[in-house]
Design an enzyme around this catalytic site. Structure first.
Site: not given
Ligand code: FBP
Length: 548
Positions: A78, A142, A173, A199-200, A202, A239-240, A248-249, A308, A422-424
């Site tokens: 990601g 991936r 991984d 990197k990540t 997460d 009101k919401y 964050g997998r 998530e 939107e944050g990646r």
């Molecule tokens: P990485 O572990 O490869 O950095 O990816 C993290 C992530 O952004 C997770 O937060 C998210 O669940 C996943 O990738 C989404 O994967 P994809 O980009 O394949 O939809």
């Protein structure tokens, strides 16, 4: 490419480097290292790369001569803000060491190495991507690099391009695979060094040696900005209830960091759910309780942060996933080719009764995601599971029951959000821009010093950048044995939120007050220019962990 005004201004930003990487560099080596667990097994699996020392780069008087070399780089998994700066850091350091050295980018992730898809990265290309977000310079993917055939295909192109070192920029991984590849090439004397970079977004690739994975800082600040804006909107209209799922997998670091930055009414932390063996129903009851209490005070609004990965941490669902993994791996041939309905039926018959009951109790879409839709690393694609809707529906039902019983007197109007993609690829914060550039420079130094099977690291990053400490850690040091797809494999230990750690404890000490009252903080957008306390601040998580 037409550039925005910010992009143009940002191109001129010169990332700050630690003193140890600025001039002439020498290497300080530590004691031999050990893996975090399962030492005997890991040592056997990695005879050539096990036990190497930690490495630190320190300023030196001596000017060294460097022979020209060709290096390859891969972006894996990601996207995470700052990846381009890692590549810029490698490029600049290589060219500084010897202007004849070359950098090649393999395209669209590890698949580019196997498929021989690459491009040379020259100064004019690199300059277009300095301090930018995204991975579009060479793309990412991936593909899991794990088979001997892939390693050999990779070696063909590396030999053809005379590449003697490969940098893999990835998460746990991908770095595990980098370690396996380093060992493979070392064992056959292939003449190719392999270096990893953490990197990540997460934030779960961290340990004693890695303070944080790059991208976490920018991604969290981006989400915190919008959560803050939503909170101000909620507090204005009153009101919401906003159910906000955050990427964050697995680990809840992002949700927790956003909570520390924004002080929402509720933040669920998956690791706590697991530790307390909470059921989905208990989580729902807790959220409904907060909604009801605020309603009693006339506050029919608020924010709820949901990691998530939550679903995988609910113990009953975790057990189900573990059995699904083993069952589907063992009976792959039997299940292959069946349609979704038949696989569901097959699973209901073959799962143990408790897991079959959990499977049947889940909405069909969620069950299918758990059972059938995995990414190439075997991960459940939690980004695609709408946990925020699942929870708000269940909370709505609970509140309706309580209303009948006279226990709740408010209005419940939920809205749903998912902040992830939107944050990646946001333009890296100063922290990530500097950190990544330093990581890239360290990677080039590890290569120049003949290292393989190492990950580039930069420590002490809550101090001013000149005092950061750059170096390398043997990847084998971070390995332990875990069960994956039905078999024990060496993998980098994922860093989950520690319930005894300062970030969680700081949150837990205040959450009751945040739940009942409106204590929102509005962090505002990332600032790139201005006072250092605004532009260079780290995440709250890092500051608390480093006691800064
Ligand atoms: P990485 O572990 O490869 O950095 O990816 C993290 C992530 O952004 C997770 O937060 C998210 O669940 C996943 O990738 C989404 O994967 P994809 O980009 O394949 O939809």
């Amino acid at each position: 490419m037409k550039k925005s005004a910010l992009q143009i201004a940002r191109e001129a930003y010169q990332p700050k480097l630690p003193l140890g990487l600025r001039g002439n560099v020498s290497v300080k080596e530590g004691e031999p290292t050990q893996s975090v667990a399962d030492q005997e097994e890991i040592k056997k699996l990695f005879p050539n790369t096990y036990g190497l020392p930690l490495v630190e780069f320190v300023p030196s008087e001596e000017k060294k001569d460097y022979a020209p070399i060709n290096v390859g780089v891969i972006l894996s998994g990601g996207q995470a803000p700052g990846g381009h700066n890692v590549i810029c850091g490698i490029f600049d350091m290589l060219k500084k060491q010897n202007p004849e050295s070359k950098l090649y980018g393999f395209l669209m992730g590890p698949g580019g190495l196997v498929d021989h898809d690459y491009k040379e990265l020259t100064a004019d290309i690199i300059d277009e991507y300095r301090n930018t977000g995204g991975f579009d310079l060479i793309g990412s993917g991936r593909t899991k690099l794990e088979l001997e055939g892939q390693f050999e295909k990779g070696l063909e192109i590396l030999k053809q391009l005379n590449i003697t070192a490969l940098v893999i920029i990835g998460g746990d991984d991908s770095n595990t695979n980098a370690c396996v590849l380093a060992e493979y090439y070392a064992a056959k004397n292939a003449g190719v060094q392999v270096i990893g970079c953490p990197k990540t977004i997460d934030g779960d690739l961290k340990n004693e040696q890695i303070e944080t994975s790059f991208g976490f800082d920018t991604a969290c600040k981006t989400y915190a900005e919008v959560i803050g804006n939503i909170q101000r909107d909620a507090n204005s209209a009153r009101k919401y209830w906003h159910f906000i799922k955050l990427m964050g997998r697995s680990a809840s670091h992002i949700a927790l960091e956003c909570a520390l930055q924004c002080q929402p009414n509720v933040c669920i932390v998956s690791e706590e759910v697991e530790a307390k063996e909470q059921t989905l129903d208990e989580i729902v009851e807790y959220i409904a309780g907060v909604v009801a209490k605020r309603a009693a005070a006339g506050n029919n609004f608020g924010t709820i942060l949901i990691p998530e990965g939550l679903i995988e941490f609910v113990p009953a669902i975790k057990k189900l996933i573990a059995e699904l993994n083993d069952l589907l791996a063992e009976h792959a041939a039997e299940v292959d080719g069946l349609d979704v309905a038949d696989i569901r039926e097959w699973l209901c018959k073959n799962l143990t009764p408790a897991n079959a009951a959990t499977f049947k109790s889940l909405p069909e879409g969620v069950g299918n995601q758990l059972a059938l839709e995995r990414d190439p690393h075997g991960n459940v694609q939690v980004s695609l599971i709408e946990t925020e809707k699942l929870l708000s529906e269940m909370v709505g039902k609970k509140l309706a029951e309580w209303k009948k019983e006279g226990k709740y007197v408010g209005k419940f109007a939920p809205l749903h959000h998912f902040f992830g993609y939107e944050g990646r690829c946001a333009a890296p914060s100063n922290y990530d821009a500097d950190y990544c550039y330093a990581l890239g420079s360290s990677a080039a130094q590890l290569i120049a010093n003949g290292k393989t099977g190492y990950m580039a690291i930069v420590k002490n990053t809550t101090a001013p950048a000149e005092n950061w400490v750059a170096g390398g850690v043997p990847i084998t040091m971070m390995l332990n044995m875990e069960r994956r797809s039905g078999a024990m494999k060496p993998v980098i230990k994922k860093a989950l939120v520690r319930l005894d750690g300062a970030p969680f404890k700081t949150f837990a000490a205040q959450r009751e007050e945040w739940a009942e009252n409106t204590c929102f903080i509005y962090p505002g957008p990332i600032q790139y220019f201005g006072p250092s306390e605004v532009c260079d601040r780290t995440t709250v998580t890092l500051a608390l962990e480093q006691n800064a």
